[in-house]
Design a protein around this motif. Sequence first.
Motif, PDB file in Angstrom:
ATOM      1  N   THR A  18       0.844  -1.198   0.000  1.00  0.00           N
ATOM      2  CA  THR A  18       0.000   0.000   0.000  1.00  0.00           C
ATOM      3  C   THR A  18       0.876   1.244   0.000  1.00  0.00           C
ATOM      4  N   LEU A  19       0.622   2.127  -0.940  1.00  0.00           N
ATOM      5  CA  LEU A  19       1.360   3.398  -1.012  1.00  0.00           C
ATOM      6  C   LEU A  19       0.708   4.414  -0.076  1.00  0.00           C
ATOM      7  N   SER A  20       1.512   5.277   0.509  1.00  0.00           N
ATOM      8  CA  SER A  20       0.977   6.317   1.379  1.00  0.00           C
ATOM      9  C   SER A  20       0.256   7.386   0.563  1.00  0.00           C
ATOM     10  N   GLU A  21       0.650   7.495  -0.710  1.00  0.00           N
ATOM     11  CA  GLU A  21      -0.003   8.443  -1.634  1.00  0.00           C
ATOM     12  C   GLU A  21      -0.056   7.810  -3.013  1.00  0.00           C
ATOM     13  N   ILE A  22      -1.070   8.124  -3.775  1.00  0.00           N
ATOM     14  CA  ILE A  22      -1.177   7.608  -5.142  1.00  0.00           C
ATOM     15  C   ILE A  22      -0.094   8.269  -5.987  1.00  0.00           C
ATOM     16  N   ALA A  23       0.575   7.459  -6.811  1.00  0.00           N
ATOM     17  CA  ALA A  23       1.668   7.959  -7.650  1.00  0.00           C
ATOM     18  C   ALA A  23       1.231   8.003  -9.117  1.00  0.00           C
ATOM     19  N   ASP A  24       1.918   8.859  -9.897  1.00  0.00           N
ATOM     20  CA  ASP A  24       1.597   8.982 -11.315  1.00  0.00           C
ATOM     21  C   ASP A  24       2.382   7.999 -12.170  1.00  0.00           C
ATOM     22  N   ALA A  25       3.187   7.142 -11.534  1.00  0.00           N
ATOM     23  CA  ALA A  25       3.953   6.111 -12.235  1.00  0.00           C
ATOM     24  C   ALA A  25       3.861   4.812 -11.417  1.00  0.00           C
ATOM     25  N   ALA A  26       4.079   3.698 -12.087  1.00  0.00           N
ATOM     26  CA  ALA A  26       4.032   2.404 -11.400  1.00  0.00           C
ATOM     27  C   ALA A  26       5.153   2.295 -10.370  1.00  0.00           C
ATOM     28  N   VAL A  27       4.871   1.601  -9.286  1.00  0.00           N
ATOM     29  CA  VAL A  27       5.847   1.335  -8.241  1.00  0.00           C
ATOM     30  C   VAL A  27       6.006  -0.184  -8.128  1.00  0.00           C
ATOM     31  N   THR A  28       7.240  -0.648  -8.157  1.00  0.00           N
ATOM     32  CA  THR A  28       7.519  -2.078  -8.016  1.00  0.00           C
ATOM     33  C   THR A  28       8.108  -2.335  -6.639  1.00  0.00           C
ATOM     34  N   VAL A  29       7.487  -3.268  -5.917  1.00  0.00           N
ATOM     35  CA  VAL A  29       7.937  -3.651  -4.589  1.00  0.00           C
ATOM     36  C   VAL A  29       8.473  -5.082  -4.713  1.00  0.00           C
ATOM     37  N   THR A  30       9.795  -5.235  -4.562  1.00  0.00           N
ATOM     38  CA  THR A  30      10.428  -6.545  -4.671  1.00  0.00           C
ATOM     39  C   THR A  30      10.463  -7.192  -3.295  1.00  0.00           C
ATOM     40  N   LEU A  31      10.042  -8.462  -3.248  1.00  0.00           N
ATOM     41  CA  LEU A  31       9.943  -9.184  -1.983  1.00  0.00           C
ATOM     42  C   LEU A  31      11.052 -10.220  -1.842  1.00  0.00           C
ATOM     43  N   SER A  32      11.393 -10.522  -0.602  1.00  0.00           N
ATOM     44  CA  SER A  32      12.336 -11.608  -0.322  1.00  0.00           C
ATOM     45  C   SER A  32      11.760 -12.434   0.817  1.00  0.00           C
ATOM     46  N   GLY A  33      12.142 -13.699   0.850  1.00  0.00           N
ATOM     47  CA  GLY A  33      11.678 -14.581   1.915  1.00  0.00           C
ATOM     48  C   GLY A  33      12.857 -15.142   2.686  1.00  0.00           C
ATOM     49  N   SER A  34      12.673 -15.346   3.973  1.00  0.00           N
ATOM     50  CA  SER A  34      13.693 -15.964   4.806  1.00  0.00           C
ATOM     51  C   SER A  34      12.993 -16.769   5.878  1.00  0.00           C
ATOM     52  N   GLY A  35      13.756 -17.520   6.651  1.00  0.00           N
ATOM     53  CA  GLY A  35      13.193 -18.315   7.728  1.00  0.00           C
ATOM     54  C   GLY A  35      13.264 -19.789   7.423  1.00  0.00           C
ATOM     55  N   ALA A  36      12.658 -20.606   8.283  1.00  0.00           N
ATOM     56  CA  ALA A  36      12.703 -22.065   8.127  1.00  0.00           C
ATOM     57  C   ALA A  36      11.951 -22.537   6.891  1.00  0.00           C
ATOM     58  N   ALA A  37      10.855 -21.875   6.554  1.00  0.00           N
ATOM     59  CA  ALA A  37      10.133 -22.210   5.323  1.00  0.00           C
ATOM     60  C   ALA A  37      10.918 -21.633   4.153  1.00  0.00           C
ATOM     61  N   ALA A  38      11.180 -22.459   3.150  1.00  0.00           N
ATOM     62  CA  ALA A  38      12.039 -22.057   2.033  1.00  0.00           C
ATOM     63  C   ALA A  38      11.238 -21.863   0.752  1.00  0.00           C
ATOM     64  N   ALA A  39      11.537 -20.760   0.058  1.00  0.00           N
ATOM     65  CA  ALA A  39      10.916 -20.487  -1.236  1.00  0.00           C
ATOM     66  C   ALA A  39      11.278 -21.600  -2.203  1.00  0.00           C
ATOM     67  N   GLY A  40      10.306 -22.027  -2.970  1.00  0.00           N
ATOM     68  CA  GLY A  40      10.538 -23.079  -3.946  1.00  0.00           C
ATOM     69  C   GLY A  40      10.344 -24.469  -3.382  1.00  0.00           C
ATOM     70  N   ALA A  41      10.483 -24.629  -2.069  1.00  0.00           N
ATOM     71  CA  ALA A  41      10.296 -25.943  -1.434  1.00  0.00           C
ATOM     72  C   ALA A  41       9.019 -25.960  -0.591  1.00  0.00           C
ATOM     73  N   ASP A  42       8.848 -24.956   0.250  1.00  0.00           N
ATOM     74  CA  ASP A  42       7.698 -24.900   1.155  1.00  0.00           C
ATOM     75  C   ASP A  42       6.612 -23.937   0.679  1.00  0.00           C
ATOM     76  N   TYR A  43       6.978 -23.049  -0.217  1.00  0.00           N
ATOM     77  CA  TYR A  43       5.994 -22.146  -0.835  1.00  0.00           C
ATOM     78  C   TYR A  43       6.520 -21.731  -2.203  1.00  0.00           C
ATOM     79  N   VAL A  44       5.601 -21.342  -3.050  1.00  0.00           N
ATOM     80  CA  VAL A  44       5.964 -20.916  -4.401  1.00  0.00           C
ATOM     81  C   VAL A  44       6.788 -19.642  -4.291  1.00  0.00           C
ATOM     82  N   SER A  45       7.873 -19.567  -5.052  1.00  0.00           N
ATOM     83  CA  SER A  45       8.750 -18.386  -5.002  1.00  0.00           C
ATOM     84  C   SER A  45       7.924 -17.110  -5.166  1.00  0.00           C
TER      85      SER A  45
END
Length: 181
Positions: A18-45
């Motif tokens: 959620t953006l604090s204000e609406i923007a006039d251009a697209a915003v890309t939010v890149t995510l990362s995962g960590s912890g005991a559950a592993a991306a690709g094994a325990d959840y879809v990347s």
Amino acid sequence: SGSSILESSSGTITLTATLSEIADAAVTVTLSGSGAAAAGADYVSLSSITVAAGSATGTTNFTPTDDAIYEGDEVATVAISSVSGAGATENGSQSVSITVIEDESAPTVSLTSSNSSISESSSSAITLTATLSQIADEAVTVSFSTSGTATEGTDYASLSSITIAAGSATGTTNFTPTDDA
């Protein structure tokens, strides 16, 4: 905040940026995962979240992956690794915790032997096999106690424990008689 989902669930958890204000251009939010559950094994990347120009929110899904291995409940921490577009920045350090709830039962161990008797003077041994009811994601060690009229260390070699490797169903050790006069 924290959420949970059953490993075998056909559903998903929606992750929302959620953006604090609406923007006039697209915003890309890149995510990362960590912890005991592993991306690709325990959840879809995880994929990035795109908040379209003129919109305040964007979403992606957290989808668990079912497997046949007992791992116990595992936590994935999903965090923002970067933000780009429209000059947007992350507000502090944002993350959510998601617990992937195990759906397999904890393994039980059964013990079998290749034979129930052996000659004291035999040059062979009886194979003892420990078998798990459910494959586990970590090694399982099976230790022994003995009783009866034969004495461990005198009438037969001391028994070593059986270690069943992670991802395996069985492990073995030998029962070796000791020939005495």
